[in-house]
Design an enzyme around this catalytic site. Structure first.
Site, PDB file in Angstrom:
ATOM      1  N   LYS A 129       0.830  -1.200   0.000  1.00 40.93           N
ATOM      2  CA  LYS A 129       0.000   0.000   0.000  1.00 40.93           C
ATOM      3  C   LYS A 129       0.867   1.254   0.000  1.00 40.93           C
ATOM      4  CE  LYS A 129      -4.123  -2.189   1.043  1.00 40.93           C
ATOM      5  NZ  LYS A 129      -3.637  -3.569   0.895  1.00 40.93           N
ATOM      6  N   LYS A 164      -8.823   1.830   3.956  1.00 41.21           N
ATOM      7  CA  LYS A 164      -8.395   0.435   3.975  1.00 41.21           C
ATOM      8  C   LYS A 164      -7.218   0.252   4.924  1.00 41.21           C
ATOM      9  CE  LYS A 164      -6.129   1.258  -0.503  1.00 41.21           C
ATOM     10  NZ  LYS A 164      -6.102   0.842  -1.928  1.00 41.21           N
ATOM     11  N   ARG A 229     -10.179  -6.283 -13.109  1.00 36.44           N
ATOM     12  CA  ARG A 229     -11.044  -6.958 -12.145  1.00 36.44           C
ATOM     13  C   ARG A 229     -12.252  -6.064 -11.908  1.00 36.44           C
ATOM     14  NH1 ARG A 229      -6.144  -7.742  -8.910  1.00 36.44           N
ATOM     15  NH2 ARG A 229      -6.076  -5.504  -9.186  1.00 36.44           N
TER      16      ARG A 229
END
Length: 321
Positions: A129, A164, A229
């Site tokens: 990240k 997140k 995706r």
């Protein structure tokens, strides 16, 4: 050559889609010998070398879900990592304490002469990240903080945000908060544990409806196809593990430009394989632990990503002293 894969348990592999299996299959087709272990099988005794309790394996050619006998294995034996031609670190996230310790054992093995892909230091230095923060020109507005008030101010500025955890994978723990701020406080408390854990917050990228694109970089060069995706139903997460639909697409020019620049910077640091996550034209993550999607791209386009990877691996090993 003999290749040692440090990975998750082999019996958990879903070989019809697993990228590590695709690497193994391509390497075996060239006559390379395969061995496998898990990070828990690494060991270092004082005065000695780093070893692994590993098994030599042969592929059966069968492909299926977990439990299918896709390999046969010898009895486990102790092998020094420096005595094999390459060690491929393919353990899936999360990057927890045990993963961290494994990278230190692998780095000691490097000092003893082992060749580890991706290198242990590069794995530690590029958390998936946080690594995007080195490239602000390619990133949506992003905040990394423990502070709830920082998060509130970020929301007030950008109105629609994604939160997140830094150690999540497969879309786990991702939340979207809209302009009304509904549940922002509760979500923040859940993710930051009342200020005890660091959270990543990003401005929401509406292009997610067209997919979260996995762009693969091998030895600094982007693969010419990506896997988009695409979220399904009411989901905002495109991750395949969260039910996203994978659709292979040609790499567009903007994504090629981004991938080449990031590859130019990161590949010389010991990252032979990198997986970018791009939404629209913004990079959201840089995956270096065990990037995937080789098989999905090959199955839909015919482009053999594993072949390109093993080509690059062989070049790198031949160039090593």
């Amino acid at each position: 050559m003999k290749l040692l894969f440090v990975a998750d348990p082999l019996d958990h592999f879903k070989t019809y889609k697993d990228t590590t299996y695709a690497m193994m299959r391509e390497a075996a087709s060239r006559g390379h010998k395969l061995a496998a272990c898990e990070p828990r099988h690494l060991s270092w005794r004082s005065g000695g070398r780093v070893t692994a309790l590993a098994r030599d394996i042969l592929l059966t050619g069968q492909v299926g879900d977990a439990g299918t006998p896709w390999y046969v294995a010898d009895e486990p034996a102790v092998v020094a990592l420096a005595d094999v031609d390459a060690v491929l670190m393919r353990k899936d996230p999360p990057f927890d304490g045990e993963y961290f310790y494994a990278t230190h054992l692998l780095e000691q093995a490097e000092r003893e002469g082992a060749r580890v892909i991706n290198t242990p230091r590069s794995l530690r230095d590029h958390p998936e990240k946080l690594a995007v923060m080195e490239f602000p020109q390619f990133v949506t507005p992003t905040l990394v903080t423990r502070d709830a008030e920082d998060i509130r101010r970020f929301h007030a500025e950008h109105r629609e945000i994604i939160l997140k955890p830094l150690d999540g994978m497969g879309g786990m723990g991702i939340f979207r908060v809209g302009p009304d701020g509904l549940n922002l406080g509760s979500i923040t408390e859940t993710l930051n544990a009342h200020g005890e854990r660091t959270v990543m917050v990003q401005r929401f990228i509406p292009e997610i409806v067209a997919g979260d694109k996995r762009v693969l970089i091998i030895d600094g060069e982007p693969v010419p196809f990506v896997l988009a995706r695409i979220p399904q139903g009411s989901e905002i997460r495109g991750n395949l593990a969260a039910g996203g639909k994978g659709v292979a697409q040609p790499l567009n020019e903007r994504d090629r430009e981004i991938a080449r620049e990031i590859g130019r910077v990161l590949s010389p640091r010991g990252l032979l394989l990198i997986g970018l996550d791009i939404i629209g034209d913004r990079v959201t993550e840089i995956n270096v632990t065990s990037p995937t999607c080789f098989q999905e791209i090959e199955q839909q386009t015919g482009f053999d990503v594993a072949k390109v990877f093993v080509d690059a691996l062989e070049r790198r090993l031949q160039a090593s002293p």
